[in-house]
Write a protein that holds these residues in place. Structure first.
Motif, PDB file in Angstrom:
ATOM      1  N   THR A 309       0.813  -1.215   0.000  1.00 28.25           N
ATOM      2  CA  THR A 309       0.000   0.000   0.000  1.00 28.25           C
ATOM      3  C   THR A 309       0.850   1.269   0.000  1.00 28.25           C
ATOM      4  O   THR A 309       0.322   2.356   0.243  1.00 28.25           O
ATOM      5  CB  THR A 309      -0.947   0.023   1.219  1.00 28.25           C
ATOM      6  N   GLU A 310       2.132   1.137  -0.250  1.00 30.01           N
ATOM      7  CA  GLU A 310       3.005   2.312  -0.329  1.00 30.01           C
ATOM      8  C   GLU A 310       2.543   3.197  -1.493  1.00 30.01           C
ATOM      9  O   GLU A 310       2.526   2.769  -2.654  1.00 30.01           O
ATOM     10  CB  GLU A 310       4.454   1.865  -0.536  1.00 30.01           C
ATOM     11  N   ARG A 311       2.151   4.417  -1.189  1.00 21.50           N
ATOM     12  CA  ARG A 311       1.652   5.321  -2.229  1.00 21.50           C
ATOM     13  C   ARG A 311       2.777   5.877  -3.094  1.00 21.50           C
ATOM     14  O   ARG A 311       2.567   6.185  -4.261  1.00 21.50           O
ATOM     15  CB  ARG A 311       0.857   6.470  -1.604  1.00 21.50           C
ATOM     16  N   ASN A 312       3.971   6.011  -2.502  1.00 27.35           N
ATOM     17  CA  ASN A 312       5.120   6.489  -3.269  1.00 27.35           C
ATOM     18  C   ASN A 312       5.717   5.278  -3.989  1.00 27.35           C
ATOM     19  O   ASN A 312       6.538   4.552  -3.441  1.00 27.35           O
ATOM     20  CB  ASN A 312       6.141   7.124  -2.322  1.00 27.35           C
ATOM     21  N   LYS A 313       5.288   5.045  -5.230  1.00 26.86           N
ATOM     22  CA  LYS A 313       5.694   3.841  -5.944  1.00 26.86           C
ATOM     23  C   LYS A 313       7.188   3.843  -6.263  1.00 26.86           C
ATOM     24  O   LYS A 313       7.813   2.783  -6.329  1.00 26.86           O
ATOM     25  CB  LYS A 313       4.876   3.683  -7.229  1.00 26.86           C
ATOM     26  N   ASN A 375      -7.707  -0.859  -6.809  1.00 23.63           N
ATOM     27  CA  ASN A 375      -7.199   0.249  -6.005  1.00 23.63           C
ATOM     28  C   ASN A 375      -5.779   0.586  -6.471  1.00 23.63           C
ATOM     29  O   ASN A 375      -4.873  -0.233  -6.327  1.00 23.63           O
ATOM     30  CB  ASN A 375      -7.193  -0.147  -4.524  1.00 23.63           C
ATOM     31  N   ASN A 377      -3.647   2.320  -5.219  1.00 21.77           N
ATOM     32  CA  ASN A 377      -2.676   2.426  -4.129  1.00 21.77           C
ATOM     33  C   ASN A 377      -2.236   1.072  -3.588  1.00 21.77           C
ATOM     34  O   ASN A 377      -1.378   1.010  -2.707  1.00 21.77           O
ATOM     35  CB  ASN A 377      -3.259   3.269  -2.986  1.00 21.77           C
TER      36      ASN A 377
END
Length: 930
Positions: A309-313, A375, A377
């Motif tokens: 779920t890390e938003r900063n890919k 999703n 994210n």
């Protein structure tokens, strides 16, 4: 003399301008001295000045030259550009840099002062003469002289393990040796017949002959791979779920587990074993089976925990590559490469550039791309279809044909239904002809409705009411039907009121259900009417949004006509066919898939920039993909990685070079450790400067050379060790001059692994299910453990499973207690050497676990015949459980216990024997290997 007016004006402008510049400069200096310097002195100098013992990040802030040159992140201040200045990023919490100062946040006013200072040009009057120190470059060349990085020594071919160790202890007794051999090679105790045969060979021929005969047999059994695969799975941080922030099931991870088991059983050469795990998808193949095996092998790179779920890919992909680099380093080379992500390795000769040369290869590999559950994210992971066998392909093709045929049939029937002449029966009144009260909203969101729209309520508004009145063609009994579309979110308690000839009836209808007639009408009852039918609806206490569409009155005579019409029969046929199609689609045979690595095709493919301080967005110089300098020859040519490829194949070839200084050494040390409880290098995952030195360096090189010379055969290596007198020595008391037995003058007593304890109890009880397993987490669904922490019931019932321990579900965060309590390692980490603990929880488990009690009960069932003397029962139990003969004291103590249980505690004979069996299972003698 005439003075030119233009000159005078220019002179005055220049004079005033100089005064203004001087004033402005003075103001900026004053601002620095009053607002900036005190903050630097108070909060920064202790870590970033000439007086600080160890300057963090190589940065000095006690002079203008200090921040101009900067530290690991480059210049700390970019005048006029606060957003590009690392110093401002750090104190404001912007970007990926660590917030400074670390012990407290600066006030918003101070942060604004620094922004103003930098934006105004970062005027700094400090003229410090102290030069900014040059950071010493890493000496890779001298690093090649460290013992583990030097080329392996070539010793005399005639030397043996015993020549290099000089064992002093006598050979172990037959019972001690046979139990040790069986538990070490297959993780199961010998049967009574196997014990007797070993003892015969031991006495009639020699201990060496007995070991040789049984070692050859045990190495050929499938149980060997099931035992030894677990050692590698510890190193490969294998698990059946992701763990981390989003603990999802790995439904295909079992294929990698079984690949490792098969590799050990088939004696796949260790160099090939590594190449397949690192680059199996890039290797050539000669058959579909080989292609599948090599794809499955790359699960080694896939089964690690990931922050899905890390938003900063960008950060996520860097973190995944970092974990893979560190795993390759510890597992294969015994080096802690992850330490070089943020800076040059503090202890080993590994520059940050070398780290990113390797990271670029893994960063170019697809591991967690795409997304799950719609999703963006939540990242997914790569699964690849395997080549199916002919039977599976034919089954899938036949099923697909059947589905398509059924779909075509349904489409044809639906066309027929549309073309059939039909008429609406009964009387229909739409919402447009009804009487309404309240702010109803028109909607067409739900497709099944009468007319152009239907009406809906909105939460918090109203109240709402509606009444439909229909003029009926004749008196009689009518079925009343209402239309509301159905579906989630609607009112579970919509109140309808029917006014009929017999009075008024109030009905509560659940609008979430699907209407049963043509997906449009829902019958609410049959009532007698005269000339007019009336139905009302309100939203009072409905519990959700209320839908008001239309009402239909159908006379009972028309109902019979409608039921017998061709259209109704056709609709029923279509409904049955749709049910058949749904069931068929649920039973669709799946082509096999594997968690397999794959080269990137996106912009991530290629060389990487160094990440200053390891932070994803803080780019340094770009580094060509490659390998560790210190583990390469001095004249090594940089690898030529083909365009469009990650470089994993080249990495695999480099790691498995016969002359690689680390690969063979690390693996033979791991094998030695499993057979002695301690490696020649005790820190089996760290051959660097912070690791232990080898106790027998010549022996380590001798074994590493033998591994390579025998085509990297792990079975030959294991056989060579167990045939040595060093391995066959007895366990003796420690000596004062060598309490840790570093000289290997005797064999070590060591705790049996968790799997060996559990599997031994199952085998002795006759309860061991030896069948091979595939997925053991398929029943869990997508979530191995719900984000709420809720677990599937089966995770609390692993004590009821009877398969070998290697086939138990290893769910991160829910490891089976029978393994966890006896030091099964954390599957998040590379673990070459398990912890050896002796804690009360282990004794309590053996005393109270339902699993242990069940096994003791199963063993006691062998002795249900009351005519068998208790003395004989005790002797038999000692032979089965402890693999030795009971002496007179053993028999006497055991008999006293069983008799006391029966007479004093009044338990049955079988229960008393079961209690005694549990005591033997709990004994130190059973839990340790001598």
């Amino acid at each position: 003399m005439k003075i030119d007016g233009t000159f005078i004006i220019a002179w005055w402008v220049a004079l005033l301008g100089s005064a203004w510049v001087a004033a402005e400069s003075t103001e900026k200096v004053d601002f620095f001295e009053s607002r900036i310097r005190p903050v630097l002195v108070k909060h920064c100098y202790r870590c970033h000045s000439a007086e600080s013992k160890k300057r963090k990040g190589g940065l000095r802030l006690d002079s203008r030259a200090g921040w101009q040159v900067g530290g690991d992140s480059g210049p700390a201040v970019v005048p006029h550009k606060p957003e590009q200045s690392p110093l401002y990023h750090a104190i404001s919490g912007m970007g990926d840099l660590s917030t400074m100062p670390p012990d407290q946040r600066l006030t918003a006013a101070i942060v604004q002062d620094f922004k103003t200072w930098i934006a105004d040009g970062a005027v700094d009057p400090r003229q410090g003469t102290a030069a900014v120190e040059e950071r010493a470059s890493m000496d890779v060349e001298s690093g090649r002289g460290f013992w583990s990085l030097r080329p392996r020594r070539k010793l005399e071919e005639t030397l043996t393990i015993d020549d290099l160790v000089q064992p002093q202890a006598p050979v172990a007794a037959a019972d001690q040796l046979v139990r040790r051999l069986f538990l070490d090679l297959i993780g199961l105790p010998p049967t009574l017949a196997e014990r007797a045969e070993f003892r015969r060979l031991y006495q009639e021929q020699s201990p060496s002959e007995a070991v040789r005969t049984f070692a050859d047999d045990l190495l050929s059994r499938t149980e060997f791979g099931e035992k030894w695969a677990r050692h590698w799975l510890d190193v490969a941080r294998y698990a059946d779920s992701n763990g981390g922030d989003f603990n999802l099931t790995f439904p295909e991870a079992w294929r990698y587990r079984n690949y490792v088991i098969d590799a050990f059983n088939n004696d796949v050469p260790y160099d090939q074993f590594l190449r397949e795990q690192i680059a199996g998808d890039l290797l050539p193949f000669e058959s579909p089976e080989q292609r599948n095996r090599q794809l499955i092998a790359t699960g080694f790179l896939m089964v690690s925990p990931k922050m899905l779920t890390e938003r900063n890919k960008q950060k996520m992909h860097l973190d995944i590559a970092d974990e893979q680099v560190d795993t390759l380093g510890r597992a294969i080379m015994g080096l802690t490469l992850g330490c070089a992500r943020c800076h040059d390795h503090k202890f080993d000769p590994i520059p940050t550039a070398d780290y990113y040369a390797l990271a670029g290869i893994l960063h170019s590999t697809r591991t967690a791309d795409g997304f799950l559950m719609g999703n963006v994210n939540v990242s997914g992971w790569k699964e690849t279809e395997l080549v199916a066998d002919q039977a599976t392909r034919e089954l899938v093709a036949a099923h697909s044909t059947k589905v398509k045929q059924l779909q075509r049939t349904i489409e044809e029937k639906q066309k027929q239904a549309k073309q059939m002449p039909g008429k609406r029966v009964g009387v229909i009144v739409d919402d447009t002809a009804a009487e309404t009260s309240g702010p109803w909203r028109k909607s067409t969101y739900r497709p099944n409705h009468v007319g152009q729209h239907y009406l809906a309520t909105d939460k918090g508004k109203g109240p709402y009411g509606i009444t439909w009145k229909g003029k009926l063609p004749k008196p009689g009994r009518y079925e009343v039907r209402v239309s509301f579309g159905g579906g989630n979110g609607l009112a579970p308690k919509a109140t309808y009121v029917v006014r009929h000839a017999g009075g008024v009836t109030r009905l509560v209808i659940n609008q979430t259900v699907k209407p049963t007639i043509d997906g449009l009408w829902y019958p609410i009852g049959r009532f007698a009417f005269d000339a007019v039918g009336e139905v009302s609806l309100s939203d009072q206490d409905a519990g959700g949004a209320v839908i008001a569409d239309a009402v239909q009155w159908v006379h009972e005579d028309d109902l019979q006509k409608q039921a017998s019409s061709p259209r109704v029969a056709l609709d029923l046929e279509i409904k049955n066919l749709e049910g058949e199609l749904s069931k068929l689609q649920q039973e669709t045979p799946q082509l096999p898939k594997a968690m397999a690595a794959q080269d990137q095709t996106s912009e991530r493919l290629g060389d990487m920039h160094i990440r200053i301080r390891g932070e994803a967005a803080n780019l340094g110089a770009k580094v060509a993909r490659g390998f560790l300098q210190v583990a390469s020859s001095r004249n090594a040519v940089p690898p030529k990685i083909a365009a469009g490829q990650s470089g994993r194949r080249e990495l695999a070839e480099w790691l498995t070079r016969p002359d690689h200084p680390l690969t063979a050494r690390v693996m033979v040390n791991r094998i030695w450790q499993q057979l002695f409880g301690r490696g020649i290098v005790s820190t089996s995952d760290n051959f660097g400067t912070r690791g232990a030195l080898p106790t027998h360096p010549e022996l380590l090189d001798h074994l590493a050379n033998a591994l390579v010379d025998h085509d990297w055969s792990m079975k030959i290596m294991i056989r060579q060790i167990v045939l040595s007198k060093t391995y066959q020595q007895a366990v003796l008391a420690s000596t004062e001059d060598d309490p840790e037995n570093r000289r290997l003058q005797r064999q070590n007593r060591r705790p049996a692994p968790a799997e060996t304890l559990r599997d031994s109890m199952l085998a002795i009880a006759g309860a061991l299910d030896r069948e091979r397993r595939e997925s053991v987490v398929s029943q869990l669904g997508m979530y191995a453990i719900q984000t709420s922490g809720k677990r599937h019931a089966s995770l609390g019932q692993t004590g009821q499973l009877r398969q070998r321990s290697v086939y138990l579900p290893i769910v991160r965060g829910a490891v089976p207690p029978s393994l966890a309590v006896f030091d099964l390692p954390n599957p998040d980490l590379v673990t070459g050497r398990r912890a050896n603990t002796t804690v009360p929880a282990q004794a309590l488990f053996m005393m109270n676990s339902p699993f242990v009690r069940d096994m003791a009960q199963a063993v006691s069932m062998r002795y249900a015949d009351a005519s068998q003397p208790v003395d004989d029962v005790i002797r038999d139990l000692y032979q089965r459980i402890l693999v030795r003969d009971a002496d007179a004291d053993d028999v006497a103590l055991g008999k006293d216990y069983i008799v006391q249980q029966m007479q004093v505690d009044e338990v049955s004979r079988q229960m008393a024997i079961a209690s005694f069996v549990q005591i033997l299972f709990s004994s130190t003698e059973f839990r340790f290997i001598d």
